[in-house]
Write a protein that holds these residues in place. Structure first.
Motif, PDB file in Angstrom:
ATOM      1  N   ASN A   4      -4.501  -6.670   6.768  1.00 26.34           N
ATOM      2  CA  ASN A   4      -3.445  -7.555   7.195  1.00 26.34           C
ATOM      3  C   ASN A   4      -3.794  -8.879   7.536  1.00 26.34           C
ATOM      4  O   ASN A   4      -3.311  -9.796   6.951  1.00 26.34           O
ATOM      5  CB  ASN A   4      -2.743  -6.743   8.167  1.00 26.34           C
ATOM      6  CG  ASN A   4      -1.484  -7.526   8.721  1.00 26.34           C
ATOM      7  OD1 ASN A   4      -0.550  -7.629   7.866  1.00 26.34           O
ATOM      8  ND2 ASN A   4      -1.184  -7.734   9.984  1.00 26.34           N
TER       9      ASN A   4
ATOM     10  N   GLN B 145       8.749   3.222  -2.595  1.00 26.05           N
ATOM     11  CA  GLN B 145       8.329   2.259  -3.509  1.00 26.05           C
ATOM     12  C   GLN B 145       9.268   1.613  -4.177  1.00 26.05           C
ATOM     13  O   GLN B 145       9.322   0.208  -4.221  1.00 26.05           O
ATOM     14  CB  GLN B 145       7.191   2.713  -4.252  1.00 26.05           C
ATOM     15  CG  GLN B 145       6.300   1.648  -5.157  1.00 26.05           C
ATOM     16  CD  GLN B 145       5.442   0.721  -4.165  1.00 26.05           C
ATOM     17  OE1 GLN B 145       5.367   1.159  -3.044  1.00 26.05           O
ATOM     18  NE2 GLN B 145       5.071  -0.271  -4.527  1.00 26.05           N
TER      19      GLN B 145
ATOM     20  N   CYS C  97       1.580   5.084   0.262  1.00 26.98           N
ATOM     21  CA  CYS C  97       0.809   5.962   0.628  1.00 26.98           C
ATOM     22  C   CYS C  97       1.379   7.543   0.627  1.00 26.98           C
ATOM     23  O   CYS C  97       1.331   8.140   1.646  1.00 26.98           O
ATOM     24  CB  CYS C  97       0.381   5.855   2.207  1.00 26.98           C
ATOM     25  SG  CYS C  97      -0.220   4.110   2.650  1.00 26.98           S
TER      26      CYS C  97
ATOM     27  N   LEU D 113      -6.981  -1.396   8.189  1.00 20.93           N
ATOM     28  CA  LEU D 113      -5.569  -1.815   8.130  1.00 20.93           C
ATOM     29  C   LEU D 113      -5.349  -3.109   8.815  1.00 20.93           C
ATOM     30  O   LEU D 113      -4.729  -4.057   8.142  1.00 20.93           O
ATOM     31  CB  LEU D 113      -4.629  -0.555   8.317  1.00 20.93           C
ATOM     32  CG  LEU D 113      -4.661   0.476   7.355  1.00 20.93           C
ATOM     33  CD1 LEU D 113      -3.528   1.647   7.949  1.00 20.93           C
ATOM     34  CD2 LEU D 113      -4.266   0.160   6.008  1.00 20.93           C
TER      35      LEU D 113
ATOM     36  N   HIS E  60       2.636  -5.001   3.083  1.00 21.17           N
ATOM     37  CA  HIS E  60       3.350  -3.814   3.353  1.00 21.17           C
ATOM     38  C   HIS E  60       3.080  -2.662   3.212  1.00 21.17           C
ATOM     39  O   HIS E  60       2.163  -2.127   2.442  1.00 21.17           O
ATOM     40  CB  HIS E  60       4.801  -4.202   2.264  1.00 21.17           C
ATOM     41  CG  HIS E  60       5.295  -5.529   2.162  1.00 21.17           C
ATOM     42  ND1 HIS E  60       6.036  -6.015   3.057  1.00 21.17           N
ATOM     43  CD2 HIS E  60       4.649  -6.524   1.362  1.00 21.17           C
ATOM     44  CE1 HIS E  60       6.446  -7.447   2.686  1.00 21.17           C
ATOM     45  NE2 HIS E  60       5.599  -7.646   1.734  1.00 21.17           N
ATOM     46  N   LEU E  61       3.648  -1.375   3.691  1.00 23.28           N
ATOM     47  CA  LEU E  61       3.430  -0.317   3.523  1.00 23.28           C
ATOM     48  C   LEU E  61       4.488   0.437   2.763  1.00 23.28           C
ATOM     49  O   LEU E  61       5.768   0.097   3.093  1.00 23.28           O
ATOM     50  CB  LEU E  61       2.980   0.200   4.842  1.00 23.28           C
ATOM     51  CG  LEU E  61       1.737   0.185   5.465  1.00 23.28           C
ATOM     52  CD1 LEU E  61       1.718   0.424   6.842  1.00 23.28           C
ATOM     53  CD2 LEU E  61       0.531   0.140   4.714  1.00 23.28           C
ATOM     54  N   SER E  62       4.403   1.540   2.100  1.00 23.16           N
ATOM     55  CA  SER E  62       5.472   2.249   1.578  1.00 23.16           C
ATOM     56  C   SER E  62       5.217   3.960   1.678  1.00 23.16           C
ATOM     57  O   SER E  62       4.049   4.273   1.633  1.00 23.16           O
ATOM     58  CB  SER E  62       5.970   1.769   0.133  1.00 23.16           C
ATOM     59  OG  SER E  62       4.993   2.273  -0.955  1.00 23.16           O
TER      60      SER E  62
ATOM     61  N   ILE F 135       5.229   6.473   3.776  1.00 21.77           N
ATOM     62  CA  ILE F 135       4.458   6.748   4.781  1.00 21.77           C
ATOM     63  C   ILE F 135       5.291   8.131   5.403  1.00 21.77           C
ATOM     64  O   ILE F 135       6.295   8.049   5.647  1.00 21.77           O
ATOM     65  CB  ILE F 135       4.412   5.733   6.180  1.00 21.77           C
ATOM     66  CG1 ILE F 135       3.586   4.367   5.529  1.00 21.77           C
ATOM     67  CG2 ILE F 135       3.552   6.255   7.205  1.00 21.77           C
ATOM     68  CD1 ILE F 135       2.427   4.528   5.326  1.00 21.77           C
TER      69      ILE F 135
ATOM     70  N   LEU G 223       0.945  -1.238   0.081  1.00 22.28           N
ATOM     71  CA  LEU G 223       0.015   0.188  -0.038  1.00 22.28           C
ATOM     72  C   LEU G 223       0.955   1.190   0.125  1.00 22.28           C
ATOM     73  O   LEU G 223       1.567   1.521   1.052  1.00 22.28           O
ATOM     74  CB  LEU G 223      -1.071  -0.155   1.238  1.00 22.28           C
ATOM     75  CG  LEU G 223      -2.138   0.855   1.252  1.00 22.28           C
ATOM     76  CD1 LEU G 223      -3.069   0.933  -0.083  1.00 22.28           C
ATOM     77  CD2 LEU G 223      -2.645   1.224   2.578  1.00 22.28           C
TER      78      LEU G 223
ATOM     79  N   VAL H 287       7.675  -1.865   6.372  1.00 27.21           N
ATOM     80  CA  VAL H 287       7.454  -0.553   6.048  1.00 27.21           C
ATOM     81  C   VAL H 287       8.673   0.118   5.339  1.00 27.21           C
ATOM     82  O   VAL H 287       9.717  -0.066   5.876  1.00 27.21           O
ATOM     83  CB  VAL H 287       6.974   0.282   7.228  1.00 27.21           C
ATOM     84  CG1 VAL H 287       6.861   1.685   6.741  1.00 27.21           C
ATOM     85  CG2 VAL H 287       5.883  -0.111   8.022  1.00 27.21           C
TER      86      VAL H 287
END
Length: 579
Positions: free
Chosen positions: A520, A560, A502, A516, A531-533, A535, A500, A556
């Protein structure tokens, strides 16, 4: 000392005040005074108040703003839209022409001033942001049309009652046979002359050899010239005895400053209008102040402007006035005439006070049609059909809010109009943000940038689903986020990682955090890592205060591209997308 100067800006600009600056302020004050005398009378009439009340509302408010305001060129006083809102508010609780009506007007100014000061003290100027520009533009356009229509009764010399366009037009049509031809001639002639002066006179004067500034000054004196000519005509031919409505005797002198007496019932009845008038007045005033300040590379302080505008309204209340705000036309004239400091407002107040002391006997023979013409020509400049077309072409949702504001204002009145516009704007905002734009993104070849696979030529990995969300996450869109990710995962059976992205997420509220966590959990059950990127720092700080990051099955990533490099599947053939 610096702290005191923030509260009393007069101490800041007063230290550098000299004779040259005073000369500029005096010249500007003389021009604005000439302009303000007929305007003050006209806007008092628009608020259904005695004409002298308009003069009273143009004296102490100017002094109060000069002490507490931060704009060097803003000129406060009665304005068309606030005058219309005043008439609409107090017309529902008191009979026009009575002492109670005047008391309600002064209490409205007092309550508005107190509210603005409190908003300034608690730094609540941001609340005005809930009034979107299309809504404000639509409201001002509708108010301009409504004001112009309401003044036609004075141009035609017929009695008409009503606060909405259908009522006003119906009353005019039913009285069409009772039109006073002399009144129509005066009103129509005044409109024609004022329109000519506004649109053509300056060009003719500069073409004849006068310099631009002198031509501009002469053009600005057109309203006072109209007043003088029509007074002379009315007095010479005794038009009052021929059915022409005149202003009549105006008390000579100044009011004794005093707080108005009021009851809790009156305060309760005015609570709603006070909020709307304060908000509209502040938005109009601060917009004008910021526009003029930027031309001289100066700055204003919005929260201090709330205090300055609040002080001006309190000053209006204790001097038997009604709600005031910064006016566009007079402020621009003040700026163009060379005003350097708010002292120009103090000099203008002195000029208006002298007019109230010595000139009011001369105004008894002033036809009401002249004041109506002044209002009509002034407010029609507020009608902005170009803005309506522009908003329609740019955003249908914003146009809907603007159109609703215009129609409801014209058909039901000013308060329902602005309320409908605000509510519709908030509803449309909630709707738009409840369905945020989400895009599957891929790597632009030869770069580290990621773009929408439907718009650009990009490369994706079949084992990685990169989703960019372009909105902050909160309760209204959290369920949509869950459903959208679930649908995308179902459409990509080879996916083993969901990232995701962000970069546009400025906040994640508690509802979105729960979503979220649920995403997950569901992805984990399906054997997919979440995963998150990208943020943002403040968002990451809040996430660290929860246990979500400990439960997160993936990682995290700072960017990206870093995530893509770390998770890229071995032996997976990349997919090329051509938009």
């Amino acid at each position: 000392m610096v702290r005191i100067e923030k509260i009393l800006p007069i101490l800041a600009w007063g230290k550098a005040y000299d004779r040259a600056v005073m000369t500029s302020d005096l010249v500007a004050a003389m021009i604005v005074t000439i302009m303000l005398i007929p305007q003050s009378l006209a806007y008092a009439m628009l608020a259904d108040l005695p004409p002298e009340v308009g003069l009273y509302a143009s004296i102490l408010p100017l002094v109060a703003y000069a002490v507490f305001g931060t704009s060097r060129a803003l000129a406060v006083g009665p304005v068309a839209v606030v005058s219309l809102m005043t008439a609409s508010a107090i017309g529902q609780i008191a009979e026009q022409g009575t002492a109670d009506y005047l008391t309600a007007a002064t209490v409205l100014a007092l309550l508005s001033g107190a509210m603005l000061v409190l908003m300034g003290v608690f730094r609540l100027g941001f609340l005005a942001n809930f009034l979107s520009h299309p809504v404000i533009s639509g409201f001002i356009t509708a108010s301009g049309l409504l004001i112009a229509a309401s003044q036609l009764k004075h141009i035609l010399g017929v009695p008409v009652k009503g606060d909405t366009l259908p009522d006003i037009l119906g009353g005019l049509l039913s009285n069409i046979g009772n039109v006073n031809p002399i009144t129509l001639a005066i009103g129509g002639g005044a409109i024609a002359f004022l329109y000519f002066a506004r649109s053509r006179l300056k060009g003719l004067l500069t073409g004849s050899g006068l310099n631009s500034r002198l031509s501009d000054i002469l053009t600005k004196t057109a309203p006072i010239l109209t007043v003088a000519i029509t007074i002379l005509i009315a007095a010479t031919f005794d038009l009052g005895s021929r059915g022409v409505m005149l202003v009549g005797a105006i008390p000579q002198g100044l009011p004794v400053p005093a707080l108005p007496t009021f009851s809790l019932d009156l305060v309760a009845a005015l609570a709603g209008p006070v909020l709307l008038i304060s908000a509209i007045g502040f938005v109009e005033s601060v917009s004008v102040a910021q526009t003029l300040a930027s031309k001289r590379r100066q700055r204003i302080v919005p929260d201090q402007e709330l205090i300055g505008l609040g002080a001006a309204n309190i000053a209006s209340a204790i001097s038997s006035g009604f709600p005031v705000t910064g006016g566009f036309a007079r402020s621009v004239v003040n700026f163009d005439a060379g005003a350097e400091t708010p002292a120009a407002g103090i000099f203008t107040a002195i000029g208006i006070a002298l007019a109230a002391l010595y000139l009011t006997p001369l105004l008894a023979s002033l036809p009401q049609a002249t004041l109506a013409a002044t209002i009509i020509v002034a407010v029609l400049s507020l009608v902005d059909f170009k803005a309506i077309r522009s908003v329609f072409g740019y955003s249908k949702a914003d146009f809907a809010a603007m159109a609703a504001t215009i129609l409801v204002t014209l058909l039901l009145g000013v308060e329902p109009g602005i309320l409908s516009g605000v509510l519709l704007s908030l509803a449309l905002h909630l709707y738009r943000t409840s369905r945020p734009h989400m895009a599957v993104v891929g790597l632009v070849p030869g770069t580290e940038h990621f773009r929408n696979i439907e718009r650009h030529k990009v490369i994706t990995d079949p084992s990685i689903l990169s989703i960019r969300v372009d909105e902050s996450l909160y309760f209204a869109n959290s369920r949509y986020l869950e459903d959208r990710i679930a649908a995308l995962v179902a459409d990509h059976p080879k996916v083993r990682h969901v990232i995701l992205m962000c970069p546009a997420v400025n906040a994640i509220d508690a509802s979105a955090l729960e979503s979220l966590e649920e995403i997950n959990h569901r992805l984990n059950d399906a054997g997919i890592t979440f995963h998150l990127s990208e943020i943002k720092g403040p968002v990451m700080d809040r996430l660290k205060r929860s246990d979500f990051l400990q439960q997160l099955t993936g990682s995290v990533y700072l960017c990206q591209y870093e995530a893509m490099v770390a998770l890229r599947g071995k032996g997976q053939a990349p997919i090329y997308h051509s938009a």
